[in-house]
Design a protein around this motif. Sequence first.
Motif, short mmCIF file in Angstrom:
data_model
loop_
_atom_site.label_atom_id
_atom_site.label_comp_id
_atom_site.label_asym_id
_atom_site.label_seq_id
_atom_site.Cartn_x
_atom_site.Cartn_y
_atom_site.Cartn_z
N LYS A 86 0.84 -1.20 0.00
CA LYS A 86 0.00 0.00 0.00
C LYS A 86 0.87 1.25 0.00
CE LYS A 86 -3.84 2.17 2.49
NZ LYS A 86 -4.74 2.05 3.67
N GLN A 89 2.16 1.76 -3.40
CA GLN A 89 1.11 1.82 -4.42
C GLN A 89 1.22 0.68 -5.43
OE1 GLN A 89 1.32 5.73 -6.13
NE2 GLN A 89 0.70 6.76 -4.26
N ASN A 91 -0.47 -3.13 -6.45
CA ASN A 91 -1.56 -4.08 -6.27
C ASN A 91 -1.08 -5.46 -6.71
OD1 ASN A 91 -3.92 -5.49 -6.08
ND2 ASN A 91 -5.00 -4.37 -7.69
#
Length: 330
Positions: A86, A89, A91
Amino acid sequence: MTKLLDPIKNVIGWLLNAIYSLPPHNLGVAIIVMTMAVMAVMLPLTAKQVRSMVAMQKLQPEIKRIQQQYKDDKQEQSQAIMAFYKENQINPLSGCLPLLVQFPVWISLYETLKDLPAHLDKNGRLYETLCHNVPKCDKNSSHALRFLGMNLRFSLFNANQHHVGFAALLPYGLLVGFVVATGIVQTRQTMTRQKRQNPDQQINPQMQSMMRVMPLLNLMTILFPTGVALYWGARNVWMIGQQHFVLNKFYESSAGGAVNVRSSEVGPKAKPGPNRGLPEPAAPPNATNGSNGANGSKALNAAASEKAAAAERARANPNTSKKKQQRRKR
Protein backbone atom coordinates in the motif's frame (compact mmCIF):
# COMPACT_ATOMS: atom_id res chain seq x y z
CA MET A 1 -25.39 -16.32 -13.47
CA THR A 2 -26.56 -16.76 -17.06
CA LYS A 3 -28.88 -13.77 -16.85
CA LEU A 4 -26.09 -11.63 -15.43
CA LEU A 5 -24.07 -12.36 -18.56
CA ASP A 6 -26.93 -11.48 -20.95
CA PRO A 7 -25.54 -7.96 -21.67
CA ILE A 8 -22.14 -9.43 -22.58
CA LYS A 9 -23.77 -12.10 -24.74
CA ASN A 10 -25.79 -9.45 -26.57
CA VAL A 11 -22.63 -7.41 -27.21
CA ILE A 12 -20.87 -10.54 -28.53
CA GLY A 13 -23.84 -11.28 -30.78
CA TRP A 14 -23.80 -7.71 -32.09
CA LEU A 15 -20.05 -7.85 -32.77
CA LEU A 16 -20.24 -11.21 -34.53
CA ASN A 17 -23.11 -10.01 -36.71
CA ALA A 18 -21.29 -6.74 -37.56
CA ILE A 19 -18.04 -8.51 -38.50
CA TYR A 20 -19.87 -11.31 -40.35
CA SER A 21 -21.51 -8.66 -42.53
CA LEU A 22 -18.07 -7.87 -43.93
CA PRO A 23 -16.24 -10.12 -46.42
CA PRO A 24 -15.53 -13.03 -46.35
CA HIS A 25 -18.85 -13.46 -44.41
CA ASN A 26 -17.45 -16.25 -42.23
CA LEU A 27 -18.32 -16.82 -38.56
CA GLY A 28 -14.90 -18.30 -37.71
CA VAL A 29 -13.16 -15.23 -39.11
CA ALA A 30 -15.61 -13.06 -37.18
CA ILE A 31 -14.65 -14.81 -33.91
CA ILE A 32 -10.92 -14.29 -34.63
CA VAL A 33 -11.43 -10.59 -35.43
CA MET A 34 -13.58 -10.18 -32.30
CA THR A 35 -10.80 -11.75 -30.23
CA MET A 36 -8.26 -9.26 -31.57
CA ALA A 37 -10.64 -6.39 -30.77
CA VAL A 38 -11.12 -7.61 -27.18
CA MET A 39 -7.36 -8.00 -26.67
CA ALA A 40 -6.66 -4.54 -28.11
CA VAL A 41 -9.15 -2.99 -25.69
CA MET A 42 -7.44 -4.82 -22.83
CA LEU A 43 -3.94 -3.61 -23.77
CA PRO A 44 -3.94 -0.71 -21.21
CA LEU A 45 -4.90 -3.19 -18.49
CA THR A 46 -2.07 -5.47 -19.59
CA ALA A 47 0.36 -2.55 -19.48
CA LYS A 48 -0.75 -1.82 -15.92
CA GLN A 49 -0.09 -5.46 -15.07
CA VAL A 50 3.43 -5.17 -16.50
CA ARG A 51 4.18 -2.06 -14.42
CA SER A 52 3.04 -3.82 -11.27
CA MET A 53 5.13 -6.93 -12.04
CA VAL A 54 8.27 -4.87 -12.73
CA ALA A 55 7.79 -2.90 -9.51
CA MET A 56 7.32 -6.10 -7.50
CA GLN A 57 10.51 -7.59 -8.97
CA LYS A 58 12.48 -4.51 -7.92
CA LEU A 59 11.01 -4.63 -4.42
CA GLN A 60 11.77 -8.32 -3.84
CA PRO A 61 14.82 -7.64 -1.58
CA GLU A 62 12.72 -5.40 0.64
CA ILE A 63 9.89 -7.94 0.76
CA LYS A 64 12.36 -10.69 1.72
CA ARG A 65 13.67 -8.46 4.50
CA ILE A 66 10.14 -8.08 5.88
CA GLN A 67 9.55 -11.82 5.64
CA GLN A 68 12.76 -12.47 7.54
CA GLN A 69 11.88 -9.87 10.16
CA TYR A 70 8.47 -11.43 10.90
CA LYS A 71 9.34 -15.05 10.13
CA ASP A 72 7.96 -16.18 13.51
CA ASP A 73 4.60 -14.41 13.12
CA LYS A 74 2.86 -15.14 9.81
CA GLN A 75 -0.09 -12.88 10.53
CA GLU A 76 2.16 -9.95 11.37
CA GLN A 77 4.22 -10.76 8.28
CA SER A 78 1.14 -10.60 6.02
CA GLN A 79 0.02 -7.30 7.54
CA ALA A 80 3.49 -5.80 7.13
CA ILE A 81 3.74 -6.91 3.49
CA MET A 82 0.28 -5.54 2.65
CA ALA A 83 1.21 -2.25 4.35
CA PHE A 84 4.40 -2.19 2.28
CA TYR A 85 2.41 -2.76 -0.94
CA LYS A 86 0.00 0.00 0.00
CA GLU A 87 2.84 2.39 0.86
CA ASN A 88 4.45 1.79 -2.54
CA GLN A 89 1.11 1.82 -4.42
CA ILE A 90 1.38 -1.74 -5.73
CA ASN A 91 -1.56 -4.08 -6.27
CA PRO A 92 -0.32 -7.70 -6.13
CA LEU A 93 -3.57 -8.91 -7.74
CA SER A 94 -3.19 -6.76 -10.86
CA GLY A 95 -1.39 -9.63 -12.61
CA CYS A 96 -4.63 -11.65 -12.56
CA LEU A 97 -6.89 -8.87 -13.83
CA PRO A 98 -6.53 -9.56 -17.59
CA LEU A 99 -7.38 -13.22 -17.03
CA LEU A 100 -10.32 -12.39 -14.75
CA VAL A 101 -11.72 -9.90 -17.27
CA GLN A 102 -11.55 -12.45 -20.10
CA PHE A 103 -13.25 -15.21 -18.13
CA PRO A 104 -16.78 -13.72 -18.50
CA VAL A 105 -16.10 -13.27 -22.23
CA TRP A 106 -15.26 -16.98 -22.61
CA ILE A 107 -18.39 -18.04 -20.73
CA SER A 108 -20.55 -15.58 -22.65
CA LEU A 109 -19.18 -16.77 -26.01
CA TYR A 110 -19.88 -20.36 -24.98
CA GLU A 111 -23.46 -19.47 -24.05
CA THR A 112 -23.92 -17.35 -27.18
CA LEU A 113 -22.85 -20.18 -29.48
CA LYS A 114 -25.33 -22.52 -27.76
CA ASP A 115 -28.21 -20.24 -28.78
CA LEU A 116 -26.74 -17.84 -31.32
CA PRO A 117 -29.97 -16.64 -33.01
CA ALA A 118 -31.36 -15.43 -29.67
CA HIS A 119 -28.56 -12.88 -29.40
CA LEU A 120 -28.59 -11.65 -32.99
CA ASP A 121 -30.35 -8.79 -34.69
CA LYS A 122 -33.13 -10.39 -36.76
CA ASN A 123 -32.37 -7.95 -39.56
CA GLY A 124 -28.67 -8.81 -39.59
CA ARG A 125 -26.93 -10.88 -42.22
CA LEU A 126 -25.78 -13.59 -39.80
CA TYR A 127 -29.32 -14.16 -38.51
CA GLU A 128 -30.67 -14.37 -42.05
CA THR A 129 -27.97 -16.87 -43.01
CA LEU A 130 -28.62 -19.02 -39.95
CA CYS A 131 -32.39 -18.94 -40.04
CA HIS A 132 -33.27 -18.66 -43.72
CA ASN A 133 -35.90 -21.33 -44.48
CA VAL A 134 -35.13 -23.04 -41.12
CA PRO A 135 -38.27 -23.55 -38.99
CA LYS A 136 -36.63 -23.62 -35.54
CA CYS A 137 -33.54 -21.63 -36.48
CA ASP A 138 -31.23 -23.91 -34.49
CA LYS A 139 -30.00 -26.40 -37.04
CA ASN A 140 -26.42 -27.50 -36.40
CA SER A 141 -25.99 -28.24 -40.08
CA SER A 142 -26.25 -24.58 -41.14
CA HIS A 143 -23.31 -23.71 -43.37
CA ALA A 144 -22.90 -20.42 -41.43
CA LEU A 145 -21.56 -22.45 -38.50
CA ARG A 146 -18.84 -24.14 -40.57
CA PHE A 147 -15.18 -23.09 -40.46
CA LEU A 148 -12.27 -25.08 -41.94
CA GLY A 149 -14.38 -28.25 -41.94
CA MET A 150 -15.52 -27.81 -38.30
CA ASN A 151 -18.88 -26.98 -36.80
CA LEU A 152 -18.29 -24.07 -34.44
CA ARG A 153 -20.95 -25.36 -32.05
CA PHE A 154 -19.29 -28.78 -31.71
CA SER A 155 -16.31 -29.64 -29.56
CA LEU A 156 -13.93 -32.48 -30.38
CA PHE A 157 -15.78 -34.55 -27.79
CA ASN A 158 -19.20 -33.71 -29.30
CA ALA A 159 -18.04 -34.36 -32.85
CA ASN A 160 -16.78 -37.79 -31.80
CA GLN A 161 -20.19 -38.57 -30.28
CA HIS A 162 -21.82 -37.81 -33.63
CA HIS A 163 -19.85 -40.75 -35.12
CA VAL A 164 -18.05 -38.75 -37.78
CA GLY A 165 -15.00 -40.32 -39.39
CA PHE A 166 -11.33 -39.73 -38.65
CA ALA A 167 -10.94 -37.27 -41.51
CA ALA A 168 -13.82 -35.19 -40.14
CA LEU A 169 -12.35 -35.26 -36.59
CA LEU A 170 -8.86 -34.25 -37.75
CA PRO A 171 -9.53 -30.47 -37.96
CA TYR A 172 -10.94 -30.50 -34.39
CA GLY A 173 -7.84 -32.32 -33.12
CA LEU A 174 -5.49 -29.98 -34.99
CA LEU A 175 -7.20 -26.95 -33.44
CA VAL A 176 -6.84 -28.37 -29.92
CA GLY A 177 -3.17 -29.15 -30.64
CA PHE A 178 -2.67 -25.60 -31.93
CA VAL A 179 -4.17 -24.11 -28.75
CA VAL A 180 -1.93 -26.28 -26.54
CA ALA A 181 1.20 -25.52 -28.61
CA THR A 182 0.65 -21.76 -28.55
CA GLY A 183 0.06 -21.96 -24.79
CA ILE A 184 3.43 -23.71 -24.34
CA VAL A 185 5.19 -21.11 -26.52
CA GLN A 186 3.65 -18.28 -24.51
CA THR A 187 4.73 -19.82 -21.19
CA ARG A 188 8.31 -20.45 -22.36
CA GLN A 189 8.45 -16.92 -23.68
CA THR A 190 7.52 -15.59 -20.25
CA MET A 191 10.06 -17.79 -18.45
CA THR A 192 12.84 -16.78 -20.88
CA ARG A 193 12.09 -13.11 -20.28
CA GLN A 194 12.22 -13.58 -16.52
CA LYS A 195 15.57 -15.36 -16.73
CA ARG A 196 16.95 -12.63 -18.98
CA GLN A 197 15.82 -9.89 -16.61
CA ASN A 198 17.01 -11.64 -13.43
CA PRO A 199 19.85 -14.01 -14.43
CA ASP A 200 21.10 -14.31 -10.84
CA GLN A 201 17.68 -14.87 -9.27
CA GLN A 202 16.47 -18.46 -9.04
CA ILE A 203 12.84 -18.96 -10.04
CA ASN A 204 10.58 -20.29 -7.31
CA PRO A 205 10.17 -24.08 -7.86
CA GLN A 206 6.43 -23.83 -7.15
CA MET A 207 6.08 -21.06 -9.73
CA GLN A 208 8.10 -23.12 -12.19
CA SER A 209 5.82 -26.12 -11.72
CA MET A 210 2.71 -23.98 -12.09
CA MET A 211 3.97 -22.43 -15.32
CA ARG A 212 4.64 -25.90 -16.71
CA VAL A 213 1.15 -27.08 -15.83
CA MET A 214 -0.70 -24.00 -17.08
CA PRO A 215 -0.30 -24.78 -20.82
CA LEU A 216 -1.95 -28.15 -20.21
CA LEU A 217 -5.11 -26.31 -19.15
CA ASN A 218 -5.55 -25.56 -22.84
CA LEU A 219 -6.49 -29.22 -23.23
CA MET A 220 -9.88 -28.28 -21.76
CA THR A 221 -10.77 -26.99 -25.21
CA ILE A 222 -11.56 -30.64 -26.03
CA LEU A 223 -14.80 -30.06 -24.11
CA PHE A 224 -15.52 -26.54 -25.39
CA PRO A 225 -17.29 -25.62 -28.63
CA THR A 226 -14.88 -25.05 -31.47
CA GLY A 227 -15.81 -21.36 -31.49
CA VAL A 228 -14.47 -20.99 -27.93
CA ALA A 229 -11.32 -22.98 -28.81
CA LEU A 230 -10.84 -20.67 -31.80
CA TYR A 231 -11.09 -17.65 -29.49
CA TRP A 232 -8.58 -19.23 -27.10
CA GLY A 233 -6.07 -19.99 -29.86
CA ALA A 234 -6.38 -16.50 -31.35
CA ARG A 235 -5.84 -15.04 -27.88
CA ASN A 236 -2.65 -17.09 -27.42
CA VAL A 237 -1.28 -15.87 -30.77
CA TRP A 238 -2.07 -12.27 -29.80
CA MET A 239 -0.32 -12.70 -26.44
CA ILE A 240 2.81 -14.14 -28.10
CA GLY A 241 2.99 -11.23 -30.54
CA GLN A 242 2.19 -8.70 -27.84
CA GLN A 243 4.93 -10.10 -25.61
CA HIS A 244 7.51 -10.07 -28.42
CA PHE A 245 6.79 -6.73 -30.08
CA VAL A 246 5.33 -4.59 -27.27
CA LEU A 247 5.81 -5.89 -23.74
CA ASN A 248 9.49 -6.87 -24.02
CA LYS A 249 10.40 -3.27 -24.89
CA PHE A 250 8.09 -2.04 -22.14
CA TYR A 251 9.75 -4.35 -19.61
CA GLU A 252 13.20 -3.14 -20.63
CA SER A 253 12.29 0.55 -20.38
CA SER A 254 10.46 0.07 -17.06
CA ALA A 255 13.27 -2.03 -15.60
CA GLY A 256 15.73 0.79 -16.25
CA GLY A 257 13.91 3.25 -13.99
CA ALA A 258 14.31 3.40 -10.25
CA VAL A 259 11.57 2.55 -7.79
CA ASN A 260 11.13 4.87 -4.84
CA VAL A 261 10.94 2.38 -1.99
CA ARG A 262 9.08 3.68 1.01
CA SER A 263 9.53 1.41 3.96
CA SER A 264 9.79 3.77 6.91
CA GLU A 265 6.50 2.58 8.31
CA VAL A 266 6.31 -1.08 7.33
CA GLY A 267 4.23 -2.72 10.01
CA PRO A 268 3.69 -1.61 13.59
CA LYS A 269 6.92 -3.23 14.82
CA ALA A 270 9.21 -2.43 11.94
CA LYS A 271 12.82 -1.92 12.93
CA PRO A 272 15.11 0.35 11.01
CA GLY A 273 17.87 -1.26 9.02
CA PRO A 274 21.55 -0.61 9.63
CA ASN A 275 21.56 2.56 7.51
CA ARG A 276 18.02 3.75 8.19
CA GLY A 277 17.50 6.90 10.24
CA LEU A 278 21.10 8.08 9.72
CA PRO A 279 21.74 11.36 7.90
CA GLU A 280 23.12 10.97 4.46
CA PRO A 281 26.81 11.92 4.20
CA ALA A 282 27.38 15.33 2.71
CA ALA A 283 28.80 15.35 -0.77
CA PRO A 284 32.46 16.42 -0.92
CA PRO A 285 33.14 19.80 -2.53
CA ASN A 286 34.79 18.20 -5.52
CA ALA A 287 31.68 16.08 -6.23
CA THR A 288 29.86 18.97 -7.84
CA ASN A 289 29.18 18.50 -11.53
CA GLY A 290 30.21 21.05 -14.11
CA SER A 291 32.96 23.63 -14.43
CA ASN A 292 32.42 25.06 -10.93
CA GLY A 293 33.19 21.68 -9.38
CA ALA A 294 36.33 21.31 -11.47
CA ASN A 295 37.58 24.82 -10.58
CA GLY A 296 36.87 24.28 -6.87
CA SER A 297 38.79 21.01 -6.95
CA LYS A 298 41.81 22.69 -8.58
CA ALA A 299 41.78 25.52 -6.02
CA LEU A 300 41.68 23.08 -3.12
CA ASN A 301 44.55 21.05 -4.56
CA ALA A 302 46.65 24.21 -5.11
CA ALA A 303 46.02 25.42 -1.54
CA ALA A 304 46.97 22.04 -0.12
CA SER A 305 50.17 21.98 -2.16
CA GLU A 306 51.13 25.50 -1.03
CA LYS A 307 50.50 24.63 2.62
CA ALA A 308 52.62 21.49 2.33
CA ALA A 309 55.45 23.48 0.72
CA ALA A 310 55.35 26.11 3.51
CA ALA A 311 55.54 23.40 6.16
CA GLU A 312 58.54 21.90 4.38
CA ARG A 313 60.31 25.27 4.28
CA ALA A 314 59.59 25.80 7.98
CA ARG A 315 61.19 22.50 8.84
CA ALA A 316 64.23 23.31 6.71
CA ASN A 317 64.78 26.83 8.25
CA PRO A 318 63.54 26.77 11.85
CA ASN A 319 65.16 30.15 12.68
CA THR A 320 63.35 31.91 9.88
CA SER A 321 60.09 30.35 11.04
CA LYS A 322 60.63 31.67 14.60
CA LYS A 323 61.34 35.19 13.31
CA LYS A 324 58.11 35.15 11.29
CA GLN A 325 56.15 34.06 14.35
CA GLN A 326 57.69 36.91 16.45
CA ARG A 327 56.82 39.49 13.75
CA ARG A 328 53.19 38.17 13.68
CA LYS A 329 52.92 38.60 17.45
CA ARG A 330 54.08 42.23 17.23
